[in-house]
Design a protein around this motif. Structure first.
Motif, PDB file in Angstrom:
ATOM      1  N   LYS A   5      49.431  49.969  51.544  1.00 32.42           N
ATOM      2  CA  LYS A   5      48.657  50.513  50.439  1.00 32.42           C
ATOM      3  C   LYS A   5      48.159  49.396  49.536  1.00 32.42           C
ATOM      4  CE  LYS A   5      50.039  54.232  48.302  1.00 32.42           C
ATOM      5  NZ  LYS A   5      50.875  55.231  47.572  1.00 32.42           N
ATOM      6  N   SER A   6      46.935  49.565  49.053  1.00 31.40           N
ATOM      7  CA  SER A   6      46.372  48.666  48.055  1.00 31.40           C
ATOM      8  C   SER A   6      46.845  49.106  46.683  1.00 31.40           C
ATOM      9  CB  SER A   6      44.844  48.696  48.123  1.00 31.40           C
ATOM     10  OG  SER A   6      44.260  48.195  46.939  1.00 31.40           O
ATOM     11  N   ILE A   7      46.824  48.186  45.721  1.00 32.52           N
ATOM     12  CA  ILE A   7      47.185  48.538  44.353  1.00 32.52           C
ATOM     13  C   ILE A   7      46.263  49.635  43.830  1.00 32.52           C
ATOM     14  CG2 ILE A   7      45.707  46.741  43.330  1.00 32.52           C
ATOM     15  CD1 ILE A   7      49.122  48.075  42.019  1.00 32.52           C
ATOM     16  N   MET A   8      45.048  49.717  44.360  1.00 35.62           N
ATOM     17  CA  MET A   8      44.092  50.717  43.912  1.00 35.62           C
ATOM     18  C   MET A   8      44.418  52.116  44.435  1.00 35.62           C
ATOM     19  SD  MET A   8      42.398  48.680  42.121  1.00 35.62           S
ATOM     20  CE  MET A   8      40.955  49.581  41.564  1.00 35.62           C
ATOM     21  N   ASP A   9      45.358  52.217  45.365  1.00 38.39           N
ATOM     22  CA  ASP A   9      45.752  53.516  45.907  1.00 38.39           C
ATOM     23  C   ASP A   9      46.794  54.218  45.049  1.00 38.39           C
ATOM     24  OD1 ASP A   9      44.078  53.197  48.153  1.00 38.39           O
ATOM     25  OD2 ASP A   9      45.616  52.052  49.210  1.00 38.39           O
ATOM     26  N   TYR A  10      47.318  53.519  44.050  1.00 38.39           N
ATOM     27  CA  TYR A  10      48.345  54.088  43.177  1.00 38.39           C
ATOM     28  C   TYR A  10      47.722  54.598  41.885  1.00 38.39           C
ATOM     29  CZ  TYR A  10      51.812  51.674  46.106  1.00 38.39           C
ATOM     30  OH  TYR A  10      52.578  51.233  47.148  1.00 38.39           O
ATOM     31  N   GLU A  11      48.295  55.664  41.341  1.00 38.82           N
ATOM     32  CA  GLU A  11      47.882  56.117  40.015  1.00 38.82           C
ATOM     33  C   GLU A  11      48.580  55.270  38.955  1.00 38.82           C
ATOM     34  OE1 GLU A  11      46.972  60.489  39.300  1.00 38.82           O
ATOM     35  OE2 GLU A  11      48.624  60.599  40.728  1.00 38.82           O
ATOM     36  N   CYS A 166      41.304  39.622  29.561  1.00 41.06           N
ATOM     37  CA  CYS A 166      42.425  40.540  29.632  1.00 41.06           C
ATOM     38  C   CYS A 166      42.225  41.515  30.798  1.00 41.06           C
ATOM     39  CB  CYS A 166      42.641  41.277  28.306  1.00 41.06           C
ATOM     40  SG  CYS A 166      44.250  42.121  28.215  1.00 41.06           S
ATOM     41  N   ASN A 167      42.811  42.697  30.693  1.00 40.58           N
ATOM     42  CA  ASN A 167      42.631  43.713  31.732  1.00 40.58           C
ATOM     43  C   ASN A 167      42.179  45.013  31.095  1.00 40.58           C
ATOM     44  OD1 ASN A 167      44.206  46.207  33.277  1.00 40.58           O
ATOM     45  ND2 ASN A 167      43.125  44.819  34.634  1.00 40.58           N
ATOM     46  N   ALA A 168      40.928  45.355  31.334  1.00 42.04           N
ATOM     47  CA  ALA A 168      40.402  46.649  30.934  1.00 42.04           C
ATOM     48  C   ALA A 168      39.942  47.356  32.199  1.00 42.04           C
ATOM     49  CB  ALA A 168      39.249  46.487  29.949  1.00 42.04           C
ATOM     50  N   GLY A 169      40.792  47.266  33.230  1.00 45.76           N
ATOM     51  CA  GLY A 169      40.472  47.804  34.538  1.00 45.76           C
ATOM     52  C   GLY A 169      41.207  49.096  34.824  1.00 45.76           C
ATOM     53  N   SER A 211      42.276  40.084  38.107  1.00 45.43           N
ATOM     54  CA  SER A 211      41.872  39.407  39.335  1.00 45.43           C
ATOM     55  C   SER A 211      42.490  40.090  40.551  1.00 45.43           C
ATOM     56  CB  SER A 211      42.276  37.930  39.295  1.00 45.43           C
ATOM     57  OG  SER A 211      43.683  37.775  39.322  1.00 45.43           O
ATOM     58  N   TYR A 212      43.685  40.653  40.363  1.00 44.60           N
ATOM     59  CA  TYR A 212      44.380  41.345  41.454  1.00 44.60           C
ATOM     60  C   TYR A 212      43.647  42.611  41.861  1.00 44.60           C
ATOM     61  CZ  TYR A 212      48.377  43.590  43.835  1.00 44.60           C
ATOM     62  OH  TYR A 212      49.206  44.204  44.736  1.00 44.60           O
ATOM     63  N   GLU A 213      43.339  43.475  40.882  1.00 49.39           N
ATOM     64  CA  GLU A 213      42.722  44.746  41.243  1.00 49.39           C
ATOM     65  C   GLU A 213      41.272  44.585  41.701  1.00 49.39           C
ATOM     66  OE1 GLU A 213      40.963  47.351  37.918  1.00 49.39           O
ATOM     67  OE2 GLU A 213      42.967  46.914  37.169  1.00 49.39           O
ATOM     68  N   LEU A 214      40.525  43.657  41.084  1.00 51.20           N
ATOM     69  CA  LEU A 214      39.139  43.457  41.511  1.00 51.20           C
ATOM     70  C   LEU A 214      39.064  42.869  42.914  1.00 51.20           C
ATOM     71  CD1 LEU A 214      37.414  42.099  38.255  1.00 51.20           C
ATOM     72  CD2 LEU A 214      37.283  44.400  39.211  1.00 51.20           C
ATOM     73  N   SER A 215      39.906  41.889  43.199  1.00 50.23           N
ATOM     74  CA  SER A 215      39.897  41.290  44.536  1.00 50.23           C
ATOM     75  C   SER A 215      40.369  42.292  45.577  1.00 50.23           C
ATOM     76  CB  SER A 215      40.747  40.020  44.570  1.00 50.23           C
ATOM     77  OG  SER A 215      42.098  40.295  44.249  1.00 50.23           O
ATOM     78  N   ALA A 216      41.340  43.144  45.208  1.00 48.14           N
ATOM     79  CA  ALA A 216      41.825  44.172  46.137  1.00 48.14           C
ATOM     80  C   ALA A 216      40.734  45.180  46.466  1.00 48.14           C
ATOM     81  CB  ALA A 216      43.039  44.889  45.539  1.00 48.14           C
ATOM     82  N   SER A 217      39.753  45.293  45.562  1.00 48.26           N
ATOM     83  CA  SER A 217      38.633  46.213  45.777  1.00 48.26           C
ATOM     84  C   SER A 217      37.448  45.544  46.463  1.00 48.26           C
ATOM     85  CB  SER A 217      38.188  46.807  44.437  1.00 48.26           C
ATOM     86  OG  SER A 217      39.242  47.523  43.838  1.00 48.26           O
ATOM     87  N   GLY A 218      37.579  44.260  46.765  1.00 51.08           N
ATOM     88  CA  GLY A 218      36.533  43.564  47.507  1.00 51.08           C
ATOM     89  C   GLY A 218      35.482  42.880  46.672  1.00 51.08           C
ATOM     90  N   LEU A 219      35.675  42.787  45.358  1.00 47.18           N
ATOM     91  CA  LEU A 219      34.698  42.087  44.522  1.00 47.18           C
ATOM     92  C   LEU A 219      34.880  40.578  44.643  1.00 47.18           C
ATOM     93  CD1 LEU A 219      35.001  45.014  42.987  1.00 47.18           C
ATOM     94  CD2 LEU A 219      33.740  43.824  41.201  1.00 47.18           C
ATOM     95  N   ASP A 220      33.815  39.852  44.358  1.00 49.07           N
ATOM     96  CA  ASP A 220      33.832  38.391  44.360  1.00 49.07           C
ATOM     97  C   ASP A 220      34.357  37.931  43.006  1.00 49.07           C
ATOM     98  OD1 ASP A 220      33.382  35.707  44.647  1.00 49.07           O
ATOM     99  OD2 ASP A 220      31.196  35.841  44.739  1.00 49.07           O
ATOM    100  N   VAL A 221      35.571  37.398  42.977  1.00 55.08           N
ATOM    101  CA  VAL A 221      36.254  37.106  41.727  1.00 55.08           C
ATOM    102  C   VAL A 221      36.727  35.659  41.690  1.00 55.08           C
ATOM    103  CG1 VAL A 221      38.135  37.774  40.180  1.00 55.08           C
ATOM    104  CG2 VAL A 221      37.114  39.478  41.684  1.00 55.08           C
ATOM    105  N   THR A 222      36.576  35.023  40.526  1.00 53.12           N
ATOM    106  CA  THR A 222      37.125  33.686  40.292  1.00 53.12           C
ATOM    107  C   THR A 222      37.993  33.736  39.043  1.00 53.12           C
ATOM    108  OG1 THR A 222      35.232  32.559  41.301  1.00 53.12           O
ATOM    109  CG2 THR A 222      36.603  31.277  39.797  1.00 53.12           C
ATOM    110  N   LEU A 223      39.216  33.278  39.162  1.00 54.93           N
ATOM    111  CA  LEU A 223      40.131  33.214  38.027  1.00 54.93           C
ATOM    112  C   LEU A 223      39.956  31.885  37.312  1.00 54.93           C
ATOM    113  CD1 LEU A 223      42.611  34.338  36.444  1.00 54.93           C
ATOM    114  CD2 LEU A 223      44.051  33.183  38.153  1.00 54.93           C
TER     115      LEU A 223
END
Length: 359
Positions: A5-11, A166-169, A211-223
């Motif tokens: 499971k991806s982190i995005m699969d959890y509520e 921060c995280n507003a995801g 960075s974790y949730e965006l990359s898990a969703s396939g976005l192009d991310v740089t930390l």
């Protein structure tokens, strides 16, 4: 073979009606381990909010609504006034867990209104109404973030570089996030964004969560480290900044994670639009300016010891560790809400948003 499971699969926040528990992802363990907490007592829920196991203004509101419903379930009395008294005790206790995010008190006040308006009804029915309201608050959170994503996407174009702090995801909301909602929607539509995530000291929400949730969703991310934002802006790699917020004053001043105001100052210098994504529940019309927003002070250990194998500061050193800062409205290009985009003068445009949402 079972797919992991991806982190995005959890509520992020959920109500388990079978266990009568608030279920959250323990965000203090991410990204190394995904651990679900099943919280049943008010003390457990208070600690989870206070220690940032659940965090992000909308998610805190969702958790508080579920938490106060669970508290109401446990009140054993047939007397309405006694029920109300004990409900208010639980409400005040949960409300003390964190002072800055207005969604906490907003959700608790909304749940209290259910009790007040239901006076005269059987208490079993009132408890069911509280259950339904808590579920409704979470469902509305999903709709709100989706609309913010739609409005936010109109402010950018394909191929843009975006920076967030921060995280507003999704991990800060029921789904989609606020500042990340335009990113997720744009990704679905093939916009090809490149996202820069500030690490966000000292809690590292950008590094550990965004960075974790965006990359898990396939976005192009740089930390990037927080102090690298100026460099990537100067290089022309950022066309827009999207951040969330925990409280917006009536004049448009916005409190968000510490470091946000610095990002806004940099964006202003480099001529980059700076957008605050704010559900209307975070707009505090009773607070005229950002000067009236109480800023939470966090433990010094977050700066000197957290995340380090060894202590990285001398013992006894004084530490200033505010959790938030306030970005002046003059630095904000626009405030994106679920009812539209507000621009300066904010004391006028936010009132128009207020009329649209019926607050």
């Amino acid at each position: 073979m079972t797919e992991e499971k991806s982190i995005m699969d959890y509520e992020t926040v959920a109500l388990d009606d079978t266990e009568h528990a608030l279920v959250i992802i323990d965000q203090t363990k991410l990204p190394g381990r995904t651990e679900l907490l099943h919280l049943k007592t008010q003390k457990e829920i208070w600690v989870a909010i206070n220690t940032l196991a659940v965090r992000g203004a909308p998610a805190i509101g969702d958790a508080a609504a579920i938490g106060i419903y669970l508290a109401a379930r446990e009140i054993e009395t047939d007397d309405y006034e006694e029920f109300l008294r004990r409900f208010r005790e639980a409400k005040a206790y949960l409300d003390s867990s964190r002072p800055t995010a207005v969604n906490l008190s907003w959700a608790l006040n909304r749940m209290e209104q259910v009790v007040l308006q239901a006076k005269g009804k059987p208490l079993a029915e009132i408890k069911q109404m509280l259950h339904d309201e808590a579920v409704k608050i979470k469902d509305e959170d999903i709709w709100i973030c989706s609309k913010i994503g739609e409005y936010g996407l109109t402010l950018v174009k394909k191929g843009d570089g975006l920076l967030t702090h921060c995280n507003a995801g999704q991990l800060a909301t029921a789904k989609y996030g606020t500042a990340t909602a335009p990113m997720y929607l744009g990704h679905q539509k093939g916009y090809g964004f490149h996202v820069f995530c500030d690490e966000t000291r000292p809690q590292l929400q950008g590094a550990r969560l965004t960075s974790y949730e965006l990359s898990a969703s396939g976005l192009d991310v740089t930390l990037i480290c927080d102090n690298m934002a100026s460099s990537v802006m100067k290089n022309g790699w950022v066309q827009a900044v999207f951040v969330g917020c925990d409280r917006v004053a009536a004049n448009g001043d916005a409190a968000n994670k510490i470091g946000t105001s610095g990002v806004a100052i940099l964006a202003k210098y480099y001529g980059i639009p700076f957008y605050v994504c704010a559900p209307t529940s975070t707009i505090d019309f009773a607070t005229p300016t950002g000067a009236g927003i109480k800023i939470e002070q966090r433990p010094p250990e977050e700066v000197t010891e957290m995340w380090y194998k060894e202590r990285m500061a001398p013992k006894g050193i004084k530490v200033y560790n505010p959790a938030f800062d306030v970005t002046d409205h003059s630095l904000i290009t626009a405030i994106v809400t679920e009812y539209g985009i507000a621009r300066a003068p904010y004391d006028v445009s936010l009132q128009e948003i207020r009329r649209k949402c019926g607050r």
